[in-house]
Motif scaffolding. Structure first.
Motif, PDB file in Angstrom:
ATOM      1  N   PRO A  44      24.683  33.359  24.133  1.00  0.00           N
ATOM      2  CA  PRO A  44      24.598  33.756  22.724  1.00  0.00           C
ATOM      3  C   PRO A  44      23.263  34.423  22.406  1.00  0.00           C
ATOM      4  O   PRO A  44      22.245  34.105  23.016  1.00  0.00           O
ATOM      5  CB  PRO A  44      24.730  32.430  21.976  1.00  0.00           C
ATOM      6  N   LEU A  82      21.591  30.878  17.867  1.00  0.00           N
ATOM      7  CA  LEU A  82      22.480  29.818  17.397  1.00  0.00           C
ATOM      8  C   LEU A  82      22.543  29.698  15.887  1.00  0.00           C
ATOM      9  O   LEU A  82      23.347  28.949  15.364  1.00  0.00           O
ATOM     10  CB  LEU A  82      22.046  28.479  18.008  1.00  0.00           C
ATOM     11  N   TYR A 130      22.931  35.246  13.432  1.00  0.00           N
ATOM     12  CA  TYR A 130      23.334  35.947  14.650  1.00  0.00           C
ATOM     13  C   TYR A 130      24.846  36.116  14.662  1.00  0.00           C
ATOM     14  O   TYR A 130      25.584  35.166  14.415  1.00  0.00           O
ATOM     15  CB  TYR A 130      22.872  35.180  15.889  1.00  0.00           C
ATOM     16  N   SER A 187      26.998  33.577  16.792  1.00  0.00           N
ATOM     17  CA  SER A 187      26.701  32.143  16.755  1.00  0.00           C
ATOM     18  C   SER A 187      27.950  31.307  16.495  1.00  0.00           C
ATOM     19  O   SER A 187      28.143  30.268  17.135  1.00  0.00           O
ATOM     20  CB  SER A 187      25.620  31.825  15.723  1.00  0.00           C
TER      21      SER A 187
END
Length: 122
Positions: free
Chosen positions: A51, A54, A58, A61
């Motif tokens: 990813p 988190l 984002y 996420s």
């Protein structure tokens, strides 16, 4: 290696996935290169999640957190991840998350915790 221990017939745990930072641009041609963690995990045939972050800001996420919930790990182990771990991640494993750090926190933290500890004779 932890991976080797998990592959033994009498192992009481398994490594269900590895989470690492996404591939980064490298060299003159700025080609994407996987992290050493990703390269080793893929070499060992492990599932790898990369990813961009988190937190909700984002774009991937939510997809990552859904993937983690689907894996349903009993425990997560983090080491040198370098990103903030929100409660939405920490609450997934029922037995919690173990953060392994090579220095004596909180006394030795920052950009160079291990060298500072060694300088102090720890």
């Amino acid at each position: 290696h932890l991976v080797d221990a998990a592959k033994k017939p009498d192992a009481q745990f398994e490594v269900s996935a590895v989470v690492t930072n996404p591939p980064a641009s490298s060299g003159r041609k700025k080609q994407l290169v996987p992290s050493p963690v990703q390269a080793l995990a893929e070499e060992q045939g492990l599932s790898v999640l990369t990813p961009t972050g988190l937190l909700k800001k984002y774009p991937d996420s939510a997809e990552f957190l859904d993937a983690m919930r689907e894996l349903a790990p009993d425990v997560c182990v983090t080491a040198a991840y370098g990103q903030f771990l929100p409660k939405s991640f920490l609450s997934i494993p029922p037995l919690g998350t173990l953060n392994i750090h090579p220095s004596l926190l909180p006394k030795y933290r920052g950009a160079a915790p291990v060298p500072r500890a060694l300088e102090d004779g720890v």
